[in-house]
Design an enzyme around this catalytic site. Structure first.
Site, short mmCIF file in Angstrom:
data_model
loop_
_atom_site.label_atom_id
_atom_site.label_comp_id
_atom_site.label_asym_id
_atom_site.label_seq_id
_atom_site.Cartn_x
_atom_site.Cartn_y
_atom_site.Cartn_z
N GLU A 36 -16.35 9.33 19.36
CA GLU A 36 -15.07 9.24 18.97
C GLU A 36 -14.42 7.96 19.72
O GLU A 36 -13.47 8.13 20.51
CB GLU A 36 -14.11 10.21 18.67
CG GLU A 36 -12.66 9.84 18.08
CD GLU A 36 -11.61 10.76 18.24
OE1 GLU A 36 -11.90 11.75 17.93
OE2 GLU A 36 -10.57 10.28 18.78
N HIS A 193 -9.20 11.11 11.50
CA HIS A 193 -8.87 10.47 12.72
C HIS A 193 -7.35 10.40 12.62
O HIS A 193 -6.79 9.98 11.64
CB HIS A 193 -9.55 9.23 13.27
CG HIS A 193 -8.85 8.89 14.66
ND1 HIS A 193 -7.54 8.26 14.95
CD2 HIS A 193 -9.62 9.09 15.89
CE1 HIS A 193 -7.64 8.17 16.30
NE2 HIS A 193 -8.87 8.50 16.80
N ASP A 315 -12.97 9.70 23.62
CA ASP A 315 -11.75 8.92 23.05
C ASP A 315 -11.48 7.84 23.70
O ASP A 315 -10.49 7.49 24.13
CB ASP A 315 -10.59 9.94 23.03
CG ASP A 315 -9.46 9.60 21.71
OD1 ASP A 315 -9.73 8.60 21.27
OD2 ASP A 315 -8.74 10.30 21.50
MN MN Z 1 -9.29 8.58 18.94
#
Ligand code: MN
Length: 359
Positions: A36, A193, A315
């Site tokens: 991600e 998301h 992330d």
């Molecule tokens: Mn993210």
């Protein structure tokens, strides 16, 4: 008052203590694929600067997120160097939230195609290190379905990302279902998301311990996922796979209660969907650990979802890659779990073994 560094050190210490009880055998070698990882292109930064003046908080090259913006637009050498430094073999790229979903329909459709062309070019330059999901514009569901097809079949992208609501509408609305139909037919997942909550939810989801990634995003996106389930999307598209980040936006923790209340309400009347909510979560969802690489939460997620549906993510650049890798190394994975969590599940779900550019 604990600081951030002490917090991370404490989390790593707790994880190492619980890992000590697990197998001491040397884990087999595996790659680390982070699933991600965000990027932007300069054209989106420029549009953000224009749209941001309408009161939506968006990343710009000279705003409070300027340093993130710099990291986000680098989908070349600088990013690869940071991956080398931190021990990341591959990043799965996705356009940074809220992507094109805040723009007018036609602009969003055009920008999504441009983003996907750029992402594909970056992946072709670094086929061992980068793969990407497509940006699509749900404002025009038919165009989004076509762009997903183009991105997968012509550009070699691996699925799509949708940043939760679009103009305060959720994907349970039937008009969006051509996107699901396309994803199912192509055999690629859609990554759901977070973004800032829709207007009806926003006012309550504000405050120091509440807003943003602390809690608001998870409530908004977890709610969105449950709405999709409740609308019967997976009865219609049973092979469709969605991906949730942030350890499932709290849903794994909540599943028994959701089922229990569902049965209480629909156990004796004709139910709106064919199976229990948790059945869909376990068979139509995968979960990544983005921003949530903590031992107890990972263990419970693996227990609920199974090791084959739980994937690693950082992330980037919103979480520090180096801190996340320190946390990840200390996770209490059992014998044989690490290769699946860090590599094999991502390869299978996103079909990373297929050529980056089939043409
Ligand atoms: Mn993210």
């Amino acid at each position: 008052m604990p600081n951030r560094r002490a917090f991370i050190a404490g989390a790593v210490g707790t994880a190492l203590a619980s890992a000590a009880g697990a197998s001491a055998a040397k884990p087999p070698r595996h790659r680390v694929i982070a699933c991600e990882e965000s990027f932007l292109i300069p054209e989106i930064l420029a549009e953000n600067a224009r749209a941001g003046s309408a009161g939506i908080p968006l990343i710009t090259s000279d705003g409070p997120m300027a340093s993130a913006a710099q990291a986000l637009v680098d989908i070349g050498e600088g990013r690869i160097r940071s991956m080398d430094r931190d021990g990341i073999d591959m990043q799965l790229l996705m356009l940074s939230s809220p992507g094109v979903q805040v723009f007018d329909r036609d602009k969003a459709v055009a920008l999504a195609a441009l983003v996907n062309d750029r992402a594909a070019a970056a992946c072709v330059r670094h086929p061992e290190r980068l793969a990407a999901l497509a940006a699509i514009a749900p404002q025009d569901p038919a165009a989004a379905a076509r762009e997903l097809d183009r991105a997968v079949n012509r550009l070699g992208l691996k699925g799509a990302v949708i940043n939760s609501h679009t103009n305060n509408e959720y994907l349970d609305a039937v008009k969006f279902w051509p996107i699901f139909e396309s994803a199912e037919a192509l055999g690629v997942p859609i990554y759901l998301h977070p973004r800032e909550p829709s207007l009806p939810m926003r006012a309550a989801l504000e405050g120091p311990a509440v807003s943003g990634a602390a809690w608001a995003y998870a409530v908004e996106t977890g709610t969105h996922a449950l709405r999709i389930i409740g609308a019967g999307v997976f009865d219609r598209f049973p092979r469709l796979q969605l991906v949730l980040g942030h350890m499932g936006e709290a849903l794994p923790f909540w599943l028994p209660r959701i089922d229990n209340r569902y049965l209480e309400r629909f156990g004796t009347v004709r139910p709106p969907i064919k199976r229990l909510p948790s059945d869909y979560i376990r068979e139509n969802f995968h979960i990544t650990s983005s921003g949530m690489n903590y031992p107890a939460q990972l263990r419970m997620t693996i227990d609920v979802m199974g090791i084959d549906r739980t994937l690693f993510a950082v992330d980037y650049p919103f979480e520090k890659q180096s801190e996340t890798m320190a946390l990840a190394k200390a996770l209490p994975l059992r014998a044989g779990e690490a290769p699946r969590f860090f590599e094999h599940n991502a390869v299978r779900l996103f079909r990373l073994d297929r050529a980056q550019k089939p043409d």
